[in-house]
Design a protein around this motif. Structure first.
Motif, PDB file in Angstrom:
ATOM      1  N   ILE A 264       1.194  -4.310  -7.677  1.00  0.00           N
ATOM      2  CA  ILE A 264       1.995  -4.319  -6.312  1.00  0.00           C
ATOM      3  C   ILE A 264       1.057  -4.137  -5.046  1.00  0.00           C
ATOM      4  O   ILE A 264       0.166  -3.295  -4.895  1.00  0.00           O
ATOM      5  CB  ILE A 264       2.912  -3.292  -6.242  1.00  0.00           C
ATOM      6  N   ARG A 265       1.016  -5.268  -4.360  1.00  0.00           N
ATOM      7  CA  ARG A 265       0.216  -5.321  -3.089  1.00  0.00           C
ATOM      8  C   ARG A 265       0.772  -5.193  -1.850  1.00  0.00           C
ATOM      9  O   ARG A 265       2.164  -5.701  -1.617  1.00  0.00           O
ATOM     10  CB  ARG A 265      -0.546  -6.787  -3.143  1.00  0.00           C
ATOM     11  N   ILE A 266       0.438  -4.306  -0.803  1.00  0.00           N
ATOM     12  CA  ILE A 266       1.012  -4.287   0.570  1.00  0.00           C
ATOM     13  C   ILE A 266       0.047  -5.172   1.374  1.00  0.00           C
ATOM     14  O   ILE A 266      -0.912  -4.941   1.735  1.00  0.00           O
ATOM     15  CB  ILE A 266       0.795  -2.666   0.874  1.00  0.00           C
ATOM     16  N   PRO A 267       0.569  -6.179   1.834  1.00  0.00           N
ATOM     17  CA  PRO A 267      -0.340  -7.296   2.396  1.00  0.00           C
ATOM     18  C   PRO A 267      -0.567  -6.481   3.823  1.00  0.00           C
ATOM     19  O   PRO A 267       0.334  -5.895   4.588  1.00  0.00           O
ATOM     20  CB  PRO A 267       0.871  -8.581   2.503  1.00  0.00           C
ATOM     21  N   SER A 268      -1.607  -6.919   4.607  1.00  0.00           N
ATOM     22  CA  SER A 268      -1.837  -6.429   5.771  1.00  0.00           C
ATOM     23  C   SER A 268      -1.102  -7.436   6.805  1.00  0.00           C
ATOM     24  O   SER A 268      -0.393  -8.429   6.557  1.00  0.00           O
ATOM     25  CB  SER A 268      -3.402  -6.651   5.861  1.00  0.00           C
TER      26      SER A 268
ATOM     27  N   SER B  90      -2.438  -6.396 -15.160  1.00  0.00           N
ATOM     28  CA  SER B  90      -2.148  -5.843 -16.508  1.00  0.00           C
ATOM     29  C   SER B  90      -1.968  -4.260 -16.480  1.00  0.00           C
ATOM     30  O   SER B  90      -1.688  -3.763 -17.216  1.00  0.00           O
ATOM     31  CB  SER B  90      -3.418  -6.362 -17.576  1.00  0.00           C
ATOM     32  N   GLY B  91      -2.599  -3.842 -15.661  1.00  0.00           N
ATOM     33  CA  GLY B  91      -2.449  -2.252 -15.375  1.00  0.00           C
ATOM     34  C   GLY B  91      -1.364  -2.025 -14.042  1.00  0.00           C
ATOM     35  O   GLY B  91      -1.018  -3.019 -13.272  1.00  0.00           O
ATOM     36  N   ILE B  92      -0.825  -0.909 -14.440  1.00  0.00           N
ATOM     37  CA  ILE B  92       0.472  -0.620 -13.354  1.00  0.00           C
ATOM     38  C   ILE B  92      -0.309   0.343 -12.244  1.00  0.00           C
ATOM     39  O   ILE B  92      -0.730   1.336 -12.548  1.00  0.00           O
ATOM     40  CB  ILE B  92       1.618   0.304 -14.104  1.00  0.00           C
ATOM     41  N   CYS B  93      -0.010  -0.290 -10.869  1.00  0.00           N
ATOM     42  CA  CYS B  93      -0.921   0.306  -9.911  1.00  0.00           C
ATOM     43  C   CYS B  93      -0.375  -0.454  -8.725  1.00  0.00           C
ATOM     44  O   CYS B  93       0.264  -1.388  -8.664  1.00  0.00           O
ATOM     45  CB  CYS B  93      -2.377   0.316 -10.134  1.00  0.00           C
ATOM     46  N   TRP B  94      -0.737   0.089  -7.468  1.00  0.00           N
ATOM     47  CA  TRP B  94      -0.465  -0.377  -6.224  1.00  0.00           C
ATOM     48  C   TRP B  94      -1.852  -0.212  -5.247  1.00  0.00           C
ATOM     49  O   TRP B  94      -2.589   0.490  -5.564  1.00  0.00           O
ATOM     50  CB  TRP B  94       0.824   0.050  -5.509  1.00  0.00           C
TER      51      TRP B  94
ATOM     52  N   ALA C  55       5.739  -5.152  11.769  1.00  0.00           N
ATOM     53  CA  ALA C  55       7.190  -5.539  11.893  1.00  0.00           C
ATOM     54  C   ALA C  55       7.377  -6.381  10.527  1.00  0.00           C
ATOM     55  O   ALA C  55       8.523  -6.383  10.109  1.00  0.00           O
ATOM     56  CB  ALA C  55       7.639  -6.330  12.989  1.00  0.00           C
ATOM     57  N   ALA C  56       6.397  -6.844   9.882  1.00  0.00           N
ATOM     58  CA  ALA C  56       6.716  -7.713   8.644  1.00  0.00           C
ATOM     59  C   ALA C  56       5.958  -6.964   7.370  1.00  0.00           C
ATOM     60  O   ALA C  56       5.541  -7.507   6.532  1.00  0.00           O
ATOM     61  CB  ALA C  56       5.531  -9.232   8.839  1.00  0.00           C
ATOM     62  N   ARG C  57       5.963  -5.468   7.532  1.00  0.00           N
ATOM     63  CA  ARG C  57       5.703  -4.882   6.421  1.00  0.00           C
ATOM     64  C   ARG C  57       6.262  -5.160   5.321  1.00  0.00           C
ATOM     65  O   ARG C  57       7.614  -4.868   5.447  1.00  0.00           O
ATOM     66  CB  ARG C  57       5.480  -3.217   6.855  1.00  0.00           C
ATOM     67  N   ARG C  58       5.629  -5.455   4.078  1.00  0.00           N
ATOM     68  CA  ARG C  58       6.568  -5.694   2.960  1.00  0.00           C
ATOM     69  C   ARG C  58       5.831  -5.428   1.937  1.00  0.00           C
ATOM     70  O   ARG C  58       4.621  -4.980   1.723  1.00  0.00           O
ATOM     71  CB  ARG C  58       6.641  -7.154   2.909  1.00  0.00           C
ATOM     72  N   ILE C  59       6.211  -5.475   0.579  1.00  0.00           N
ATOM     73  CA  ILE C  59       5.725  -5.304  -0.845  1.00  0.00           C
ATOM     74  C   ILE C  59       5.600  -6.565  -1.428  1.00  0.00           C
ATOM     75  O   ILE C  59       6.501  -7.358  -1.431  1.00  0.00           O
ATOM     76  CB  ILE C  59       6.601  -4.397  -1.440  1.00  0.00           C
ATOM     77  N   GLU C  60       4.666  -6.895  -1.998  1.00  0.00           N
ATOM     78  CA  GLU C  60       4.204  -8.122  -3.064  1.00  0.00           C
ATOM     79  C   GLU C  60       4.460  -7.471  -4.305  1.00  0.00           C
ATOM     80  O   GLU C  60       3.481  -6.722  -4.702  1.00  0.00           O
ATOM     81  CB  GLU C  60       3.120  -8.732  -2.503  1.00  0.00           C
ATOM     82  N   HIS C  61       5.096  -8.106  -5.186  1.00  0.00           N
ATOM     83  CA  HIS C  61       5.313  -7.727  -6.735  1.00  0.00           C
ATOM     84  C   HIS C  61       4.639  -8.975  -7.384  1.00  0.00           C
ATOM     85  O   HIS C  61       5.309 -10.121  -7.268  1.00  0.00           O
ATOM     86  CB  HIS C  61       6.882  -7.571  -7.083  1.00  0.00           C
TER      87      HIS C  61
ATOM     88  N   GLU D 240      -1.671   7.615  -5.668  1.00  0.00           N
ATOM     89  CA  GLU D 240      -2.447   7.006  -4.721  1.00  0.00           C
ATOM     90  C   GLU D 240      -2.950   5.674  -4.814  1.00  0.00           C
ATOM     91  O   GLU D 240      -2.962   5.293  -6.095  1.00  0.00           O
ATOM     92  CB  GLU D 240      -3.886   8.050  -4.659  1.00  0.00           C
ATOM     93  N   PRO D 241      -2.740   5.012  -4.186  1.00  0.00           N
ATOM     94  CA  PRO D 241      -3.111   3.505  -3.930  1.00  0.00           C
ATOM     95  C   PRO D 241      -4.562   3.376  -4.570  1.00  0.00           C
ATOM     96  O   PRO D 241      -5.528   4.176  -4.140  1.00  0.00           O
ATOM     97  CB  PRO D 241      -3.092   2.806  -2.596  1.00  0.00           C
ATOM     98  N   ILE D 242      -4.858   2.140  -5.291  1.00  0.00           N
ATOM     99  CA  ILE D 242      -6.205   2.136  -5.740  1.00  0.00           C
ATOM    100  C   ILE D 242      -6.996   1.202  -4.897  1.00  0.00           C
ATOM    101  O   ILE D 242      -6.537   0.717  -3.847  1.00  0.00           O
ATOM    102  CB  ILE D 242      -6.030   1.307  -7.218  1.00  0.00           C
ATOM    103  N   THR D 243      -8.304   1.366  -5.179  1.00  0.00           N
ATOM    104  CA  THR D 243      -9.304   0.543  -4.136  1.00  0.00           C
ATOM    105  C   THR D 243     -10.137  -0.104  -5.305  1.00  0.00           C
ATOM    106  O   THR D 243     -10.507   0.308  -6.318  1.00  0.00           O
ATOM    107  CB  THR D 243     -10.036   1.344  -3.471  1.00  0.00           C
ATOM    108  N   GLY D 244     -10.534  -1.366  -4.814  1.00  0.00           N
ATOM    109  CA  GLY D 244     -11.617  -1.894  -5.848  1.00  0.00           C
ATOM    110  C   GLY D 244     -10.670  -2.693  -6.963  1.00  0.00           C
ATOM    111  O   GLY D 244      -9.715  -3.275  -6.777  1.00  0.00           O
TER     112      GLY D 244
END
Length: 448
Positions: free
Chosen positions: A332-336, A319-323, A340-346, A378-382
């Motif tokens: 938006i999540r950047i999976p670990s 519900s909030g705009i962040c990564w 080589a498979a670095r990607r964005i998850e929307h 900056e990417p959020i934490t928590g």
């Protein structure tokens, strides 16, 4: 291609009829039933129906005062087979094939109001820069017994019991509907839909299936569209319903349609891969582009009245705009994992979206960010739900206004598509207000 399509029917003489269908703005298949002996003409010449057919509301009604109807004499578009060719329709009793089609104008130009053409236009922008998106989608859906007054989990064909509980990652829940999932995977193989892992999810009778990644985003959207048709049709053959509606149960999480994507250059190298966990500047630019467009494109990710019941804090929907890195509370999540498979998850879209418009919005926004070289915050934490963040629109009306008045949306979508979608959603907003919640659920259950 046309010879391959003709050969399909010659190899499958049991197919007596075909369907030719295109996706309208709501992702509904619109088209015709044709005896197979006349299919060669459709393959060679295409077919015709009014351009307004791709701009119907959720009930299949014309849009009031649409310039596509009386103002232009309800002119025809020309619909031609897509490169997909024929696919079987295993959810029907009689052997039948579906020929996906898309719309062109009389002079051969693509029709800008066609969702598939819209995605193609975005992909052409990538191609001009020597770039190719690599896309995978995860689709969540519910199996539902809708035979009574209230929706509930179907009775398991194995145990003959109805388990009224969320069963996250439960093997028992998957096994309870093993015959359905076995038929579903067989059907995906027959339709060449790359279905991968299946899991049970947090809602009542909720499941998720991942479709494998590939470097053809148009095909990925086709796969998602066909998969939704298949799941809904096959469930009815098994005696219950399947639905991708965003929020069928008030007290349980809704269904999302998450998109993973990276971008490769002309040499096949992932432009998001910096060899480490952070990703490249280009990845961050793509993240910023997605974030900048998220508010104004909410109508694409949450296209229906019911969509906004899902998008509330703490309900497993952003519900909030962040990564963030490796954080499923973020939009938006950047999976670990391997660089080589670095990607964005929307993670914003609901299961009720039109896959063509969804991918156009995500990929178009990412390309905007890459072109502009913008940096994200900056990417959020928590826990993102506990933070003060810019918000995605919380109501359907707000989302319609944001889409219509945006300066970002016209960089992704044509003026024709923006006008048609806004008109459609304003009409649906008006008439949905006359219906009870139960009547709204009844409309959405089988359509989206």
């Amino acid at each position: 291609m046309s010879s391959a399509m003709k050969n399909y029917l010659r190899k499958h003489p049991e197919v007596r009829t075909i369907r030719v269908a295109a996706a309208d703005l709501n992702g509904q298949p619109r088209g015709k039933r044709v005896p197979s002996r006349f299919a060669d003409k459709v393959v060679e010449d295409g077919t015709r129906f009014p351009m307004s057919v791709l701009n119907l509301d959720i009930w299949g009604e014309d849009i009031d005062n649409s310039p596509l109807v009386f103002e232009t004499g309800d002119a025809d578009g020309v619909l031609k087979p897509t490169e997909r060719g024929f696919v079987p329709m295993p959810w029907l009793e009689a052997p039948t094939a579906l020929l996906p089609i898309w719309m062109f104008r009389e002079d051969g130009r693509p029709y800008e109001g066609d969702p598939r053409q819209t995605l193609k236009t975005v992909l052409d922008r990538f191609k001009e820069k020597g770039l190719t998106p690599v896309v995978a989608v995860e689709l969540e859906f519910f199996l539902i017994d809708d035979s009574g007054r209230n929706l509930q989990v179907p009775i398991s064909p194995r145990s003959i019991k109805r388990r009224k509980a969320a069963e996250t990652m439960s093997i028992r829940a998957l096994d309870s509907f093993d015959s359905f999932f076995t038929d579903l995977y067989d059907a995906c193989e027959a339709m060449d839909i790359p279905a991968d892992t299946a899991i049970s999810e947090a809602g009542l009778g909720q499941f998720e299936i991942n479709l494998m990644h590939g470097d053809d985003a148009l095909r990925a959207a086709d796969d998602a569209w066909l998969f939704k048709l298949l799941v809904k049709g096959l469930a009815r053959r098994h005696g219950f319903a399947a639905s991708f509606m965003a929020k069928p149960y008030e007290d349980y999480a809704g269904s999302g349609l998450h998109t993973h994507f990276s971008v490769v250059d002309k040499n096949g190298a992932n432009i998001f891969d910096d060899g480490g966990p952070r990703g490249t500047a280009l990845m961050r630019h793509a993240v910023a582009g997605c974030m900048n467009a998220m508010h104004d494109c909410a109508l694409i990710f949450a296209p229906h009245q019911n969509s906004f019941d899902r998008m509330v804090p703490g309900a497993h929907a952003p519900s909030g705009i962040c990564w963030a890195y490796e954080n499923r509370t973020a939009a938006i999540r950047i999976p670990s994992g391997s660089s080589a498979a670095r990607r964005i998850e929307h993670r914003v879209a609901g299961g009720d979206v039109n896959p063509y418009l969804m991918l156009a919005a995500i990929l178009g926004a990412a390309l905007n960010g890459i072109e502009d070289g913008v940096e994200p915050p900056e990417p959020i934490t928590g826990n993102a739900y506990a933070l003060e963040l810019p918000r995605i629109p919380t109501t359907w009306g707000e989302a319609i206004d944001a889409f219509e008045n945006s300066t970002i949306v016209p960089r992704i979508f044509s003026a024709e598509l923006i006008r048609n979608l806004v008109s459609t959603k304003r009409q649906e907003l008006f008439y949905m207000a006359e219906l009870s919640p139960n009547e709204q659920v009844e409309i959405y259950l089988d359509t989206v």
